[in-house]
Design a protein around this motif. Structure first.
Motif, short mmCIF file in Angstrom:
data_model
loop_
_atom_site.label_atom_id
_atom_site.label_comp_id
_atom_site.label_asym_id
_atom_site.label_seq_id
_atom_site.Cartn_x
_atom_site.Cartn_y
_atom_site.Cartn_z
N ALA A 1 0.99 -1.21 -0.07
CA ALA A 1 0.13 -0.22 -0.05
C ALA A 1 0.83 1.43 0.01
CB ALA A 1 -0.84 0.09 1.27
N ALA A 2 2.02 1.07 0.75
CA ALA A 2 2.82 2.45 0.85
C ALA A 2 3.55 2.80 -0.46
CB ALA A 2 3.84 2.29 1.65
N LEU A 3 4.03 1.77 -1.25
CA LEU A 3 4.70 1.74 -2.44
C LEU A 3 3.50 2.23 -3.61
CD1 LEU A 3 7.09 -1.39 -2.56
CD2 LEU A 3 7.58 1.25 -2.25
N LEU A 4 2.39 1.69 -3.58
CA LEU A 4 1.54 2.06 -4.64
C LEU A 4 0.64 3.30 -4.45
CD1 LEU A 4 0.03 -1.42 -5.37
CD2 LEU A 4 1.70 -0.02 -6.66
N HIS A 5 0.44 3.88 -2.99
CA HIS A 5 -0.67 4.71 -2.79
C HIS A 5 0.03 5.86 -2.20
CE1 HIS A 5 -3.60 2.23 -4.45
NE2 HIS A 5 -3.21 1.13 -3.70
N HIS A 6 0.80 5.69 -1.02
CA HIS A 6 1.31 6.82 -0.11
C HIS A 6 2.56 6.70 0.39
CE1 HIS A 6 -0.45 3.98 2.80
NE2 HIS A 6 -1.59 4.08 2.28
N PRO A 7 3.63 6.92 -0.35
CA PRO A 7 4.96 6.54 -0.11
C PRO A 7 5.38 7.23 1.07
CG PRO A 7 4.82 7.04 -2.45
CD PRO A 7 3.57 7.40 -1.90
N THR A 8 4.95 8.20 1.41
CA THR A 8 5.29 8.84 2.67
C THR A 8 5.33 8.02 3.90
OG1 THR A 8 3.39 10.02 3.18
CG2 THR A 8 4.96 11.14 1.69
N SER A 9 4.28 6.98 3.89
CA SER A 9 4.23 6.31 4.92
C SER A 9 5.38 5.18 5.09
CB SER A 9 2.94 5.29 4.91
OG SER A 9 2.87 4.57 3.80
N LEU A 10 6.38 5.28 4.19
CA LEU A 10 7.59 4.43 4.43
C LEU A 10 8.43 5.06 5.57
CD1 LEU A 10 8.54 3.76 0.69
CD2 LEU A 10 7.52 2.21 2.28
N PHE A 11 8.07 6.37 5.78
CA PHE A 11 8.85 7.11 6.97
C PHE A 11 8.06 7.19 8.25
CE2 PHE A 11 10.29 8.77 2.80
CZ PHE A 11 11.55 8.66 2.83
N TYR A 12 6.98 7.16 8.23
CA TYR A 12 5.94 7.27 9.41
C TYR A 12 4.74 6.86 9.11
CZ TYR A 12 4.25 9.24 13.84
OH TYR A 12 3.63 9.48 15.09
N SER A 13 4.07 6.23 10.09
CA SER A 13 2.38 5.55 9.61
C SER A 13 1.87 5.75 10.94
CB SER A 13 2.65 4.09 9.43
OG SER A 13 1.26 3.62 9.06
N PHE A 14 0.63 6.18 10.68
CA PHE A 14 -0.47 6.03 11.90
C PHE A 14 -1.16 4.98 12.10
CE2 PHE A 14 -0.22 10.90 10.86
CZ PHE A 14 0.27 11.29 12.41
N SER A 15 -0.78 3.88 11.27
CA SER A 15 -1.21 2.54 11.39
C SER A 15 -0.53 1.81 12.36
CB SER A 15 -1.31 1.88 9.91
OG SER A 15 -1.96 2.48 9.11
N LYS A 16 0.78 2.26 12.57
CA LYS A 16 1.53 1.85 13.64
C LYS A 16 1.30 2.11 14.91
CE LYS A 16 6.38 1.56 15.17
NZ LYS A 16 7.71 1.96 15.04
N GLY A 17 0.15 1.40 15.75
CA GLY A 17 -0.22 1.93 17.09
C GLY A 17 -0.81 3.37 16.78
N LEU A 18 -0.87 4.23 17.61
CA LEU A 18 -1.14 5.44 17.55
C LEU A 18 -0.34 6.52 16.57
CD1 LEU A 18 -2.01 6.26 21.12
CD2 LEU A 18 -3.60 5.62 19.35
N GLY A 19 0.73 5.73 16.05
CA GLY A 19 1.50 6.41 15.08
C GLY A 19 3.15 6.15 15.51
N GLY A 20 3.81 6.02 14.71
CA GLY A 20 5.45 5.86 14.70
C GLY A 20 6.08 5.91 13.61
N GLU A 21 7.47 5.77 13.67
CA GLU A 21 8.37 6.15 12.59
C GLU A 21 8.37 4.61 12.22
OE1 GLU A 21 11.89 4.76 11.84
OE2 GLU A 21 11.55 3.28 13.64
N MET A 22 8.85 4.75 10.72
CA MET A 22 8.81 3.39 9.88
C MET A 22 10.11 3.26 9.20
SD MET A 22 5.89 2.00 10.60
CE MET A 22 6.17 0.64 9.39
N TRP A 23 10.96 4.01 9.17
CA TRP A 23 12.34 3.98 8.36
C TRP A 23 13.05 2.79 9.27
CZ3 TRP A 23 13.37 5.03 3.68
CH2 TRP A 23 14.75 4.84 3.33
N GLY A 24 13.26 2.56 10.38
CA GLY A 24 13.71 1.74 11.00
C GLY A 24 13.19 0.47 11.38
N THR A 25 11.94 0.58 11.26
CA THR A 25 10.99 -0.69 11.26
C THR A 25 11.01 -1.28 9.96
OG1 THR A 25 9.35 0.40 12.76
CG2 THR A 25 8.84 -1.38 11.48
N ASN A 26 11.15 -0.62 8.88
CA ASN A 26 11.26 -1.27 7.48
C ASN A 26 12.57 -1.94 7.53
OD1 ASN A 26 8.67 -0.30 6.90
ND2 ASN A 26 9.27 1.58 6.14
N ALA A 27 13.62 -1.22 7.89
CA ALA A 27 15.02 -1.59 7.68
C ALA A 27 15.07 -3.17 8.50
CB ALA A 27 16.12 -0.71 8.59
#
Length: 866
Positions: free
Chosen positions: A60-86
């Motif tokens: 979904a991030a790659l196809l619809h909202h690339p900025t969620s690769l850095f941060y996502s409000f789907s991660k609990g109440l919201g959290g960084e995603m760059w380290g999570t994706n790594a």
């Protein structure tokens, strides 16, 4: 022509090295009728409960909202995603998932898994061929054993780690080129790729390269050459880390805020189990579900190759210095499998939560390399060594046979012993008269051995059915699309059914659930404090109240249309949603709107800046937060304790007070329970609290129906007991599971609806009117009223968030030890919030400079002394 013929032979050799593990495992999956070949699936344990949802998020991030690769409000109440994706998702193979939407995601997972099996075999065959340690079709025996080793089979569900097995042979080949030919390019490139792909496994591989360097240094002519080789190794490793800094630096910071907080500070010198117990892992198929939480290392590579690794130490064609170093390396591995400080070293200072000894794939690789150096075409086992090996094998299987292990059967021991004896005979028989037949026997023996082990191990596991995953996912996706089609704003969605705690990733919506290794501890701490199930690495918004629904911006709710539908497992009970207006629905889900929900940012009183967490009562804490935000006295609670209307004690002692009492069975052979009857005197909401000890002591039924409730929580949780049910009794039955039960914090509370509505109206006066939003940027306007001098947000505070008010950067504050708030003056303001992963810019600069410098240096020939 000869060169073309050799190139053609190599192509066939490598292609078959890829195909053997690919087809063997593909055949197994087809035989087990796994999707897309049948009603089952590969989903099991974390692959089914966590990773599949991460894959859906990535797509979904790659196809619809690339900025969620850095941060996502789907991660609990919201959290960084760059380290999570790594940690989870930076494997390039995951890009293939773009072609597998929704319910077909399981087919994409199978394809990627089979590709990893094939690529592991291909790359290891490449390594053996390039080094000349093995040649011809016999390479297939070693490459297949590597691709299907015990670690790979036991951890195929942990797809985030499997690229390590694929890339490791290329790193080793690059390391050998660096040490023996002064050519560091291959090593730098593939080590950098591994660091970007998965830093966690890269750490283990980096430790392994130190051992390989120590093993190879004695082969160099003199100490001068060894010194220069070691220096080149150190500089090349630093160059690889520099190139990967774009992911490493932000990830290291993210880990320091999340997973790194659990690092062990005290290292104890102790044995984790009796070391000889790991000998049981020399039996094929020595793995089952019980080994996942806490077991011994998985390193099975087949009896013949393990014997070949042992024979390396008796191989006089290898320098004694190199054999001595190899022996020390082997002992270091074996100690690491049972001695706690070394175990912690491999796991970067943290004990693994499930899946112990995650570095054992390196030991498998190490043993196969030793065997490849030993079992050469002209090698024949002497009678003396053959007898010695038979004695050792007999002793090992005699010891293993007296162990009572759930993952070993008598037939497994017999098969393992048979493979071991046949292997010794195979190594001892002359092969001068029939070399091709011998090569075929050796190859078939090893492939049959590891295949038997793989199939036996995988047969011990249970899997999620394709229908269970696909039907739930289809309904969740439909409901999510319905909500987003109705409202394009920024809000959260709550629900009372759950397949996994990462449903928000699967359905691509904002919520309060998450399960992941990089969850910041502040989130579960806060969620637990307000009565939600939470723990290290997970949160679940399953027990909300009207107060938390409003404060955290849960604008929409999802619940089952038919409570009897088994496809949507119940995770919560919310009668206070019954009177919300219906917005949309699917065949199994009804979607309602919560008009009381606050936006992600709103004007609040300055009292919230100084509110401390001084109570363990979640409802009292909710009340204090609400009242402080609204500028009302925090000592005027919104919730009041109520008495039960009647209590019935069955087979337990009577008690005047329920909460805090330890009830014991009077007759141990008969069922025992406490029946609590409560008749609401108003139509307001009523809530029941349960302490963390209750979940293990009693089972709960509400109005004689099983109550769906998360069983994992460490704090007192809140359950919505009644709403708009004046005069209608609610009966809660607590049935004892054990001989005794401690009814910790069992109380009923009434929500003062009038007081709550008054505070809510105050907070609705100054909402942030969002004009644009994405995962990393929110802009809008706000008109703060005179007593509202703080813009309160329900965005978790993080160093990466920055605020600009009326065109000027302003400092943010952390309130409730969790959320970001911005002090500002009353009046009209333009507000911009944006997120940038800390150290991402610095990491990018270091990566560019390191790559540029490396290219410049590599273009100049290395000056090597003759």
């Amino acid at each position: 022509m000869r060169a073309i013929y050799r190139k053609h032979q190599r192509l066939i050799l490598l292609t078959v090295s890829f195909l053997i593990p690919f087809l063997l495992m593909g055949g197994y999956f087809i035989g087990r009728q796994m999707a897309p070949f049948g009603p089952s699936s590969l989903l099991t344990v974390d692959l089914g409960q966590q990773y599949v949802d991460f894959f859906a998020y990535l797509r979904a991030a790659l196809l619809h909202h690339p900025t969620s690769l850095f941060y996502s409000f789907s991660k609990g109440l919201g959290g960084e995603m760059w380290g999570t994706n790594a940690y989870y998702l930076f494997s390039p193979l995951n890009l293939l998932l773009l072609f597998f939407p929704g319910r077909s995601l399981t087919a994409g997972i199978m394809l990627i898994l089979l590709l990893r099996y094939g690529l592991a075999g291909l790359n290891f065959a490449w390594l053996l061929d390039k080094t000349g340690w093995q040649a011809g079709p016999r390479i297939w025996a070693f490459s297949t054993a590597y691709a299907m080793n015990g670690w790979m089979i036991a951890n195929q569900l942990n797809m985030l780690w499997l690229d390590a097995l694929v890339i490791l042979p290329l790193i080793i080949w690059g390391l050998l080129k660096l040490l023996h030919h002064g050519q560091p390019g291959t090593y730098i490139a593939w080590l950098a790729v591994m660091m970007v792909d998965n830093y966690y496994m890269a750490w283990m591989i980096c430790l392994f390269t130190v051992l390989v360097v120590a093993w190879q240094l004695p082969t160099l002519a003199n100490w001068r050459q060894r010194g220069w080789a070691f220096l080149r190794y150190c500089l090349s490793s630093l160059a690889a880390a520099g190139i990967a800094a774009v992911t490493l630096l932000p990830t290291i910071y993210a880990l320091a805020q999340s997973k790194g907080t659990y690092t062990e500070n005290v290292i104890r010198s102790r044995w984790e189990y009796f070391p000889f117990k790991m000998l049981a892992k020399l039996v094929p198929g020595s793995f089952n579900f019980d080994q996942m939480p806490k077991g011994q290392p998985n390193y099975y590579i087949g009896a013949l190759l393990m014997i070949g690794a042992l024979l390396y130490f008796f191989n006089h064609r290898v320098k004694w210095q190199q054999r001595l170093v190899a022996l020390l390396v082997t002992l270091f591995f074996l100690l690491s499998f049972c001695y706690e400080p070394l175990d912690l070293l491999w796991h970067a200072g943290q004990f693994p939560v499930w899946y112990p000894y995650r570095f054992s794939f390196l030991f498998s690789c190490w043993c196969i390399l030793l065997a490849a150096k030993t079992i050469q075409p002209g090698y024949q086992l002497s009678r003396r060594l053959a007898v010695l090996l038979l004695v050792i094998v007999a002793g090992i299987f005699a010891y293993v046979s007296q162990l009572k292990l759930s993952y070993l059967s008598t037939s497994q021991r017999v098969i393992g012993l048979s493979f071991a004896i046949i292997s010794i005979v195979c190594l001892a028989i002359p092969r001068r008269d029939s070399p091709r037949l011998y090569e075929l026997l050796l190859t078939c023996l090893i492939i049959c051995d590891v295949t038997t082990s793989a199939y036996t191990s995988l047969n011990n596991l249970a899997y999620v059915s394709q229908g269970e995953f696909a039907n739930y996912t289809s309904q969740l996706d439909q409901a999510s699309h319905q909500v987003k089609a109705h409202d394009h704003g920024l809000y959260r969605v709550a629900k009372t059914f759950t397949r996994t705690k990462d449903d928000p990733f699967q359905g691509d919506f904002n919520s309060g659930d998450h399960f992941g290794s990089t969850l910041e501890p502040a989130i579960p701490n806060f969620m637990g404090a307000i009565g939600q199930p939470a723990g290290d690495g997970f949160v679940t918004y399953a027990n909300g109240t009207q107060v938390t629904d409003a404060l955290l911006g849960f604008k929409y709710t999802m619940s089952k249309r038919d409570p009897r539908t088994a496809q949507m497992p119940i995770s919560g009970y919310r009668p206070d949603w019954n009177r919300q207006p219906v917005t949309a629905f699917t065949s199994k889900i009804v979607i309602k709107k919560n008009s009381a929900a606050l936006p992600f940012a709103f004007g609040a009183n300055r009292e919230i800046l100084n509110l401390a967490h001084t109570t363990l009562d979640p409802l009292n804490y909710q009340s204090q937060i609400m009242q402080a935000l609204a500028g009302r006295p925090v000592n005027q609670p919104l919730f009041t304790v109520q008495n039960f209307t009647a209590v019935r004690f069955v087979n337990v002692q009577a008690a005047k007070q329920i909460t805090g009492t330890v009830f014991k069975k009077e007759n141990l052979l008969k069922p025992a329970y406490i029946q609590l009857r409560f008749t609401p005197p108003t139509n307001d909401s009523y809530y029941l609290t349960l302490g963390p000890n209750v979940k293990s002591d009693v089972s709960i039924r509400v109005n004689n129906r099983a109550f769906g409730q998360s069983s994992n929580y460490r704090d007192t949780v809140v359950i919505n007991l009644a709403h708009h049910q004046k005069g209608h009794p609610v009966i809660v039955t607590l049935r004892l599971k054990k001989m005794a039960a401690w009814l910790q914090n069992v109380s009923v509370y009434w929500l003062n609806q009038r007081a709550f509505n008054a505070s809510l109206r105050t907070l609705h006066q100054s909402p942030l009117k969002v004009t644009h939003h994405s995962s990393t940027r929110i802009t809008g306007t706000v008109d703060l009223k005179p007593r509202q001098t703080v813009l309160m947000t329900t965005i978790p505070a993080a160093r990466g968030w920055h605020a600009v008010v009326d065109g000027r950067p302003v400092a943010t504050r952390t309130v409730l030890s969790t959320f970001m708030a911005i002090p500002m003056s009353p009046g009209h303001h333009q507000v911009k919030l944006y997120f940038r992963p800390p150290f991402l810019v610095l990491g990018s600069i270091i990566s560019i400079l390191s790559l540029s410098l490396t290219i410049v240096v590599l273009k100049r020939p290395w000056q090597r002394s003759k």
